[in-house]
Write a protein that holds these residues in place. Structure first.
Motif, PDB file in Angstrom:
ATOM      1  N   GLU A 152      12.334 -13.835   0.201  1.00  7.83           N
ATOM      2  CA  GLU A 152      12.205 -12.902  -0.910  1.00  7.83           C
ATOM      3  C   GLU A 152      11.153 -11.836  -0.611  1.00  7.83           C
ATOM      4  O   GLU A 152      10.083 -12.124  -0.071  1.00  7.83           O
ATOM      5  N   ILE A 153      11.460 -10.597  -0.989  1.00 10.39           N
ATOM      6  CA  ILE A 153      10.553  -9.471  -0.785  1.00 10.39           C
ATOM      7  C   ILE A 153       9.736  -9.263  -2.064  1.00 10.39           C
ATOM      8  O   ILE A 153      10.309  -9.048  -3.141  1.00 10.39           O
ATOM      9  N   PRO A 154       8.406  -9.328  -1.995  1.00 13.09           N
ATOM     10  CA  PRO A 154       7.581  -9.087  -3.193  1.00 13.09           C
ATOM     11  C   PRO A 154       7.811  -7.676  -3.726  1.00 13.09           C
ATOM     12  O   PRO A 154       7.938  -6.721  -2.942  1.00 13.09           O
ATOM     13  N   VAL A 155       7.867  -7.530  -5.025  1.00 10.54           N
ATOM     14  CA  VAL A 155       8.090  -6.206  -5.601  1.00 10.54           C
ATOM     15  C   VAL A 155       6.971  -5.247  -5.223  1.00 10.54           C
ATOM     16  O   VAL A 155       7.174  -4.029  -5.121  1.00 10.54           O
ATOM     17  N   GLU A 156       5.756  -5.787  -4.986  1.00  7.75           N
ATOM     18  CA  GLU A 156       4.641  -4.930  -4.574  1.00  7.75           C
ATOM     19  C   GLU A 156       4.936  -4.235  -3.245  1.00  7.75           C
ATOM     20  O   GLU A 156       4.484  -3.117  -2.998  1.00  7.75           O
ATOM     21  N   ARG A 157       5.691  -4.912  -2.399  1.00 12.43           N
ATOM     22  CA  ARG A 157       6.093  -4.312  -1.123  1.00 12.43           C
ATOM     23  C   ARG A 157       7.015  -3.115  -1.360  1.00 12.43           C
ATOM     24  O   ARG A 157       6.898  -2.076  -0.707  1.00 12.43           O
ATOM     25  N   LEU A 158       7.932  -3.253  -2.305  1.00 12.65           N
ATOM     26  CA  LEU A 158       8.833  -2.159  -2.645  1.00 12.65           C
ATOM     27  C   LEU A 158       8.067  -0.997  -3.266  1.00 12.65           C
ATOM     28  O   LEU A 158       8.361   0.167  -2.985  1.00 12.65           O
ATOM     29  N   VAL A 159       7.084  -1.321  -4.094  1.00 19.51           N
ATOM     30  CA  VAL A 159       6.255  -0.285  -4.704  1.00 19.51           C
ATOM     31  C   VAL A 159       5.507   0.494  -3.627  1.00 19.51           C
ATOM     32  O   VAL A 159       5.453   1.736  -3.649  1.00 19.51           O
TER      33      VAL A 159
END
Length: 312
Positions: A152-159
């Motif tokens: 799973e990719i942390p949403v913080e990474r997407l941000v």
């Protein structure tokens, strides 16, 4: 039918063709693309200007662009990995260049031979060149909802990645579920967070149906305000740099599903189905579509006149 609709970009000519191992003749690619141009799409992702050794199937990208019947109503988007690819796209008259970036370092190393941060830095000369030529540029985030190497990719990474895109002047971002690891709850949570953080961005969803979740994920995205989606006629597609990344959501399945919900797509379902049938005839082992198997809900059968009882 609801006036509020969605916009679908057809990606079979790029994401679909690149997944096919045997060579598709240029004239066959052109014939299929011409059929898709006539379906009512506003945009096609027509090819990728990658090195021929990376994806041999797309080595004829320049020739394909020369031969297709262009329409003023349909924009042509192409994936560009580097400056040379962008130069080719400009020469071919592509309307929009799409940059590719991985959410995880592991997938980025596999896909771009460098970590995500380094890949972002390499975008600067491309964006400068595109600006000088007047070409529009959009961005993408592969494995945005799950990486086959890291999970799973942390949403913080997407941000973080969206912030970097913003610093480069890019505010149109495709969120790709490259290996079909997303689920509706994860889609909702991540999309809600990103749209709140970046209200000036235009986000789209690029969904793969690897585990049968793509349409549920599309609806989840739509419920969170996403109105731009990618799909591929016949469900053709898959990332060559991601294990298990089987086909995209089939365009006919996505269009049919939305239209059944009263959500207008502006695309002719019958014409897309005809194109998908042609693709299936040429590449039967690569096509996976519910509508090709079951037909539309409106395709009714004759009512039975009666039932003959079987005597015991």
């Amino acid at each position: 039918m609801s006036e509020a609709g969605v916009t679908i970009t057809e990606v079979c000519p790029r994401d679909g063709f690149q997944s096919v191992s045997e060579w598709i003749p240029t004239e066959e690619k052109v014939r299929i693309i011409n059929r898709l141009i006539d379906c009512g799409y506003k945009q096609l992702e027509v090819t990728s200007f990658v090195h021929p050794k990376a994806i041999p199937q797309l080595k004829d990208a320049d020739e394909v662009l020369k031969q297709i019947k262009r329409s003023e109503h349909v924009k042509m988007r192409a994936l560009v990995p580097n400056t040379r690819g962008l130069e080719r796209a400009i020469a071919a008259g592509v309307d929009k260049a799409k940059l590719m970036l991985s959410a995880s370092d592991s997938h980025s190393i596999s896909n771009a031979n460098c970590k995500t941060e380094e890949a972002i830095r390499k975008f600067e000369p491309l964006i400068d060149l595109a600006g000088k030529s007047g070409m529009k540029v959009s961005g993408s985030i592969s494995v945005a909802f799950g990486c086959p190497y890291e999970g799973e990719i942390p949403v913080e990474r997407l941000v973080m990645i969206c912030e970097r895109y913003r610093s480069l002047g890019i505010q149109e971002i495709s969120l790709a579920d490259t290996t079909g690891m997303a689920n509706p709850l994860r889609i909702k949570n991540n999309v809600r967070e990103l749209r709140q953080r970046f209200p000036d961005f235009t986000f789209s969803l690029h969904l793969h149906n690897t585990r049968g979740m793509a349409f549920a994920n599309a609806v989840a995205g739509w419920e969170e305000g996403i109105v731009h989606f990618d799909s591929s006629a016949g469900g053709l597609g898959g990332c060559p740099y991601a294990p298990g990344a089987s086909g995209n959501i089939a365009s006919e399945d996505l269009i049919h599903g939305f239209e059944e919900m009263g959500i207008c797509t502006g695309v002719s379902l019958n014409k897309v189905l005809d194109a998908a049938k042609e693709i299936h005839q040429s590449l039967p082992q690569y096509v996976d579509s519910f509508l090709l198997k079951a037909g539309k809900c409106s395709d009714l059968s004759a009512s039975p006149e009666g039932q003959q009882k079987i005597k015991s």
